[in-house]
Design an enzyme around this catalytic site. Structure first.
Site, PDB file in Angstrom:
ATOM      1  N   SER A 102       0.876  -1.099  -0.032  1.00 28.99           N
ATOM      2  CA  SER A 102      -0.030   0.053  -0.144  1.00 28.99           C
ATOM      3  C   SER A 102       0.856   1.252  -0.002  1.00 28.99           C
ATOM      4  CB  SER A 102      -0.953  -0.005   1.207  1.00 28.99           C
ATOM      5  OG  SER A 102      -1.672  -1.064   1.139  1.00 28.99           O
ATOM      6  N   THR A 155      -1.667   3.865   3.084  1.00 27.74           N
ATOM      7  CA  THR A 155      -2.241   4.564   2.109  1.00 27.74           C
ATOM      8  C   THR A 155      -2.670   6.101   2.546  1.00 27.74           C
ATOM      9  OG1 THR A 155      -3.554   2.754   1.412  1.00 27.74           O
ATOM     10  CG2 THR A 155      -4.215   4.789   0.829  1.00 27.74           C
ATOM     11  N   GLU A 269     -10.586   6.204   1.875  1.00 23.20           N
ATOM     12  CA  GLU A 269     -10.325   4.756   1.645  1.00 23.20           C
ATOM     13  C   GLU A 269     -11.191   3.663   2.471  1.00 23.20           C
ATOM     14  OE1 GLU A 269      -6.144   2.305   1.947  1.00 23.20           O
ATOM     15  OE2 GLU A 269      -6.734   3.220   3.738  1.00 23.20           O
ATOM     16  N   ASP A 274      -8.532  -4.892   2.491  1.00 21.05           N
ATOM     17  CA  ASP A 274      -7.064  -5.576   2.489  1.00 21.05           C
ATOM     18  C   ASP A 274      -6.796  -6.400   3.672  1.00 21.05           C
ATOM     19  OD1 ASP A 274      -4.064  -5.432   1.760  1.00 21.05           O
ATOM     20  OD2 ASP A 274      -3.911  -4.455   3.777  1.00 21.05           O
ATOM     21  N   ASP A 316      -5.177  -0.016  -4.598  1.00 22.29           N
ATOM     22  CA  ASP A 316      -3.529   0.178  -4.713  1.00 22.29           C
ATOM     23  C   ASP A 316      -3.018  -1.167  -5.142  1.00 22.29           C
ATOM     24  OD1 ASP A 316      -4.442  -1.261  -2.459  1.00 22.29           O
ATOM     25  OD2 ASP A 316      -3.296  -0.076  -0.975  1.00 22.29           O
TER      26      ASP A 316
HETATM   27 ZN   LIG Z   1      -2.035  -5.320   2.350  1.00 21.31          ZN
END
Ligand SMILES: [Zn+2]
Length: 383
Positions: A102, A155, A269, A274, A316
């Protein structure tokens, strides 16, 4: 064979015990999921071509095409995301590694430069980069970042901080003192007020003119244009436990930013898709994708009302190497398999809506997202 006989015997007895048929049981393992209550998706017409005053960049961390598809099947074959009029593909590689993280992924989008794995807001030599939030601010725009993870996570850090190592979250927190981002919402309070160096960055941020807030409810009622909302010590809860907290905070961020007449740049975000991918937790992935998609729906409704707003949605990188193996968009059932506990090297989709959306078609490097946004907002880069 023995297995099949056993299954047959068990399913014969299940109705007797009042459990219904096995196929209709709620599915609880980590590779299958059924969404019980889908949400409706209303049509939000994209405005015709016009001036671009605001850009909203939404990043689904770890959200590849399969994660999107899993959410789409679970919600009975519909997503807000599908209202985007233009799509493209973004190549996510880091400067020194095929499979990015990221930090390098978001830094590319934030600064237009590929960097090394685990770096945030610096180039391959470790030199600080100017990011979209800095440049937008210097051009008179308001800026905002709202995330569901710690604000010091890779991020958001790539947009507001500069560090060769994303793990240095206390150092990253000190960078927020000089980031000049107007509206900040997320978790990670402990990196500000429970530090090795004993500094109280909350007090220091306050001295810099920020209203410091520690709950989502308080954030949703503030009218301050400069605000630091750190609503958790660590990350925000995952969906569905988080409720609509992130969705509402994202929209409130936009409401605060729009008071700037010149326009704004916002980064929102869907951070925890993730984490669920790393855990190979398909129900978690789907819940997070659907929370993010509902955020997208609210953002599109907001942008349709305000006008002059370009909305871009991308990722990402992909997380988990997820494959869909089965599903039924009539029932919201989906099953899949992961191939890694880390990230994968596939391209990720880019979706765009609103004035300027047509510039996002094609296949390009993730650094192009920076260039496109910079040029569409007519931002001049100077030191
Ligand atoms: Zn990750």
């Amino acid at each position: 064979m023995i297995k099949r006989v056993l299954v047959a015997a068990v399913s014969l007895y299940l109705p007797v015990f009042g459990l219904g048929q096995t196929g209709q049981q709620p599915i609880r393992d980590n590779l299958q999921y059924t969404l019980q209550v889908p949400y409706p998706v209303e049509k939000i017409p994209a405005p015709k071509k016009g001036k671009i005053k605001n850009v909203i960049l939404l990043i689904g961390d770890g959200m590849g095409l399969t994660q999107v598809s899993a959410g789409w099947v679970a919600n009975r074959g519909q997503l807000y995301l599908e209202q985007c009029t233009h799509t493209g593909m973004s190549k996510t590689t880091a400067a020194n590694k095929l499979i990015t993280d990221s930090g390098a992924g978001a830094t590319a989008m934030a600064s237009g430069q590929k960097t090394i794995y685990h770096a945030v807001g610096v180039d391959t030599a470790g030199t600080d980069l100017h990011t979209l939030t800095d440049i937008a601010k210097r051009n008179g725009l308001a800026t905002g970042i709202a995330v569901a993870c710690s604000i010091t996570d890779a991020t958001p850090a790539s947009f507001a901080a500069n560090n060769i190592d994303r793990e240095e979250e206390e150092e990253i927190a000190t960078d927020f003192l000089n980031s000049n981002v107007d509206v900040l919402f997320g978790g990670g309070r402990r990196y500000f007020n429970n530090r090795k160096d004993q500094r109280d960055l909350l007090q220091e941020m306050n001295a810099k003119g920020y209203q410091v807030i520690n709950s989502t409810a308080e954030f949703l009622s503030t009218r301050q244009a400069k605000v630091l909302a750190l609503v958790e010590d660590g990350q925000l809860d995952t969906a569905p436990k988080r409720g609509t907290a992130f969705q509402k905070a994202a929209i409130h961020t936009l409401d605060l930013l729009k008071t700037n007449r010149t326009g704004f740049f916002a980064l929102l975000e869907g951070s925890r898709i993730d984490d669920m991918g790393h855990m190979n937790n398909l129900p978690g992935v789907v819940e997070e994708v659907l929370d993010f998609d509902q955020t997208i729906g609210k953002v599109l409704q907001w942008a349709a009302k305000e006008g002059q707003t370009l909305v871009i949605i991308t990722a990402d990188h992909e997380t988990g190497g997820l494959t869909l193996l089965d599903g039924d968009k009539g029932t919201g059932y989906v099953s899949g398999k992961f191939s890694t506990g880390g990230h994968s090297g596939v391209m990720v989709p880019v979706y765009a809506w609103g004035p300027g959306a047509e510039h996002f078609t094609g296949i390009y490097e993730n650094t192009e997202l920076f260039r496109k946004i910079q040029s569409l907002l007519r931002l001049r880069q100077r030191n």
